[in-house]
Design a protein around this motif. Sequence first.
Motif, PDB file in Angstrom:
ATOM      1  N   GLY A 214       0.794  -1.218   0.000  1.00  0.00           N
ATOM      2  CA  GLY A 214       0.000   0.000   0.000  1.00  0.00           C
ATOM      3  C   GLY A 214       0.827   1.269   0.000  1.00  0.00           C
ATOM      4  O   GLY A 214       0.285   2.358  -0.139  1.00  0.00           O
ATOM      5  N   LYS A 215       2.133   1.171   0.125  1.00  0.00           N
ATOM      6  CA  LYS A 215       3.012   2.336   0.164  1.00  0.00           C
ATOM      7  C   LYS A 215       3.882   2.452  -1.083  1.00  0.00           C
ATOM      8  O   LYS A 215       4.520   3.472  -1.278  1.00  0.00           O
ATOM      9  N   GLN A 216       3.907   1.420  -1.889  1.00  0.00           N
ATOM     10  CA  GLN A 216       4.793   1.416  -3.051  1.00  0.00           C
ATOM     11  C   GLN A 216       4.058   1.926  -4.283  1.00  0.00           C
ATOM     12  O   GLN A 216       2.835   1.904  -4.371  1.00  0.00           O
ATOM     13  N   TRP A 217       4.837   2.367  -5.256  1.00  0.00           N
ATOM     14  CA  TRP A 217       4.275   2.927  -6.479  1.00  0.00           C
ATOM     15  C   TRP A 217       3.373   1.929  -7.184  1.00  0.00           C
ATOM     16  O   TRP A 217       2.314   2.293  -7.702  1.00  0.00           O
ATOM     17  N   LYS A 218       3.749   0.667  -7.204  1.00  0.00           N
ATOM     18  CA  LYS A 218       2.928  -0.330  -7.882  1.00  0.00           C
ATOM     19  C   LYS A 218       1.561  -0.482  -7.220  1.00  0.00           C
ATOM     20  O   LYS A 218       0.610  -0.908  -7.859  1.00  0.00           O
ATOM     21  N   ASP A 219       1.445  -0.129  -5.951  1.00  0.00           N
ATOM     22  CA  ASP A 219       0.173  -0.231  -5.249  1.00  0.00           C
ATOM     23  C   ASP A 219      -0.695   1.015  -5.407  1.00  0.00           C
ATOM     24  O   ASP A 219      -1.922   0.918  -5.382  1.00  0.00           O
ATOM     25  N   ILE A 220      -0.068   2.190  -5.545  1.00  0.00           N
ATOM     26  CA  ILE A 220      -0.831   3.440  -5.595  1.00  0.00           C
ATOM     27  C   ILE A 220      -0.840   4.072  -6.978  1.00  0.00           C
ATOM     28  O   ILE A 220      -1.388   5.151  -7.155  1.00  0.00           O
ATOM     29  N   ARG A 221      -0.302   3.400  -7.962  1.00  0.00           N
ATOM     30  CA  ARG A 221      -0.197   3.948  -9.326  1.00  0.00           C
ATOM     31  C   ARG A 221      -1.560   4.301  -9.891  1.00  0.00           C
ATOM     32  O   ARG A 221      -1.720   5.344 -10.534  1.00  0.00           O
ATOM     33  N   SER A 222      -2.559   3.489  -9.652  1.00  0.00           N
ATOM     34  CA  SER A 222      -3.888   3.718 -10.225  1.00  0.00           C
ATOM     35  C   SER A 222      -4.550   4.991  -9.681  1.00  0.00           C
ATOM     36  O   SER A 222      -5.446   5.538 -10.318  1.00  0.00           O
ATOM     37  N   LYS A 223      -4.110   5.477  -8.546  1.00  0.00           N
ATOM     38  CA  LYS A 223      -4.667   6.713  -7.981  1.00  0.00           C
ATOM     39  C   LYS A 223      -4.188   7.948  -8.739  1.00  0.00           C
ATOM     40  O   LYS A 223      -4.854   8.975  -8.724  1.00  0.00           O
ATOM     41  N   TYR A 224      -3.026   7.861  -9.381  1.00  0.00           N
ATOM     42  CA  TYR A 224      -2.417   9.023  -9.987  1.00  0.00           C
ATOM     43  C   TYR A 224      -2.359   8.977 -11.510  1.00  0.00           C
ATOM     44  O   TYR A 224      -2.260  10.012 -12.145  1.00  0.00           O
ATOM     45  N   ILE A 225      -2.419   7.813 -12.086  1.00  0.00           N
ATOM     46  CA  ILE A 225      -2.325   7.662 -13.545  1.00  0.00           C
ATOM     47  C   ILE A 225      -3.575   6.961 -14.034  1.00  0.00           C
ATOM     48  O   ILE A 225      -3.928   5.892 -13.537  1.00  0.00           O
ATOM     49  N   GLN A 226      -4.216   7.582 -15.008  1.00  0.00           N
ATOM     50  CA  GLN A 226      -5.390   6.948 -15.617  1.00  0.00           C
ATOM     51  C   GLN A 226      -4.984   6.439 -16.989  1.00  0.00           C
ATOM     52  O   GLN A 226      -4.431   7.159 -17.798  1.00  0.00           O
ATOM     53  N   GLU A 227      -5.287   5.185 -17.243  1.00  0.00           N
ATOM     54  CA  GLU A 227      -4.961   4.578 -18.512  1.00  0.00           C
ATOM     55  C   GLU A 227      -6.020   4.961 -19.544  1.00  0.00           C
ATOM     56  O   GLU A 227      -7.214   4.994 -19.236  1.00  0.00           O
ATOM     57  N   ASP A 228      -5.565   5.262 -20.771  1.00  0.00           N
ATOM     58  CA  ASP A 228      -6.500   5.557 -21.847  1.00  0.00           C
ATOM     59  C   ASP A 228      -7.132   4.279 -22.350  1.00  0.00           C
ATOM     60  O   ASP A 228      -6.481   3.255 -22.461  1.00  0.00           O
ATOM     61  N   ALA A 229      -8.399   4.352 -22.703  1.00  0.00           N
ATOM     62  CA  ALA A 229      -9.098   3.184 -23.208  1.00  0.00           C
ATOM     63  C   ALA A 229      -8.679   2.888 -24.644  1.00  0.00           C
ATOM     64  O   ALA A 229      -8.779   1.746 -25.105  1.00  0.00           O
ATOM     65  N   ASP A 230      -8.195   3.903 -25.380  1.00  0.00           N
ATOM     66  CA  ASP A 230      -7.805   3.734 -26.787  1.00  0.00           C
ATOM     67  C   ASP A 230      -6.494   2.988 -26.931  1.00  0.00           C
ATOM     68  O   ASP A 230      -6.326   2.178 -27.843  1.00  0.00           O
ATOM     69  N   SER A 231      -5.548   3.224 -26.057  1.00  0.00           N
ATOM     70  CA  SER A 231      -4.221   2.607 -26.233  1.00  0.00           C
ATOM     71  C   SER A 231      -4.031   1.365 -25.475  1.00  0.00           C
ATOM     72  O   SER A 231      -4.711   0.726 -24.872  1.00  0.00           O
TER      73      SER A 231
END
Length: 64
Positions: A47-64
């Motif tokens: 819960g403290k590492q980037w791999k755990d919190i990445r989805s809070k800060y980066i939104q993936e595009d549905a197109d790519s």
Amino acid sequence: LQLANAFYNTIVKRNSVFVTSIFAGAFAFSVGFDVAVNNFWDRWNQGKQWKDIRSKYIQEDADS
């Protein structure tokens, strides 16, 4: 005594086999220790590492 004789005759008697078994054992220990420490680190810092919190800060595009 039989176990010691078997160990001597299969591993220690020939230097090439002895050195190879030492290197193989060291390599296996290194890999096993690395995996164990990484798993411990991931559990301890869950819960403290980037791999755990990445989805809070980066939104993936549905197109790519």
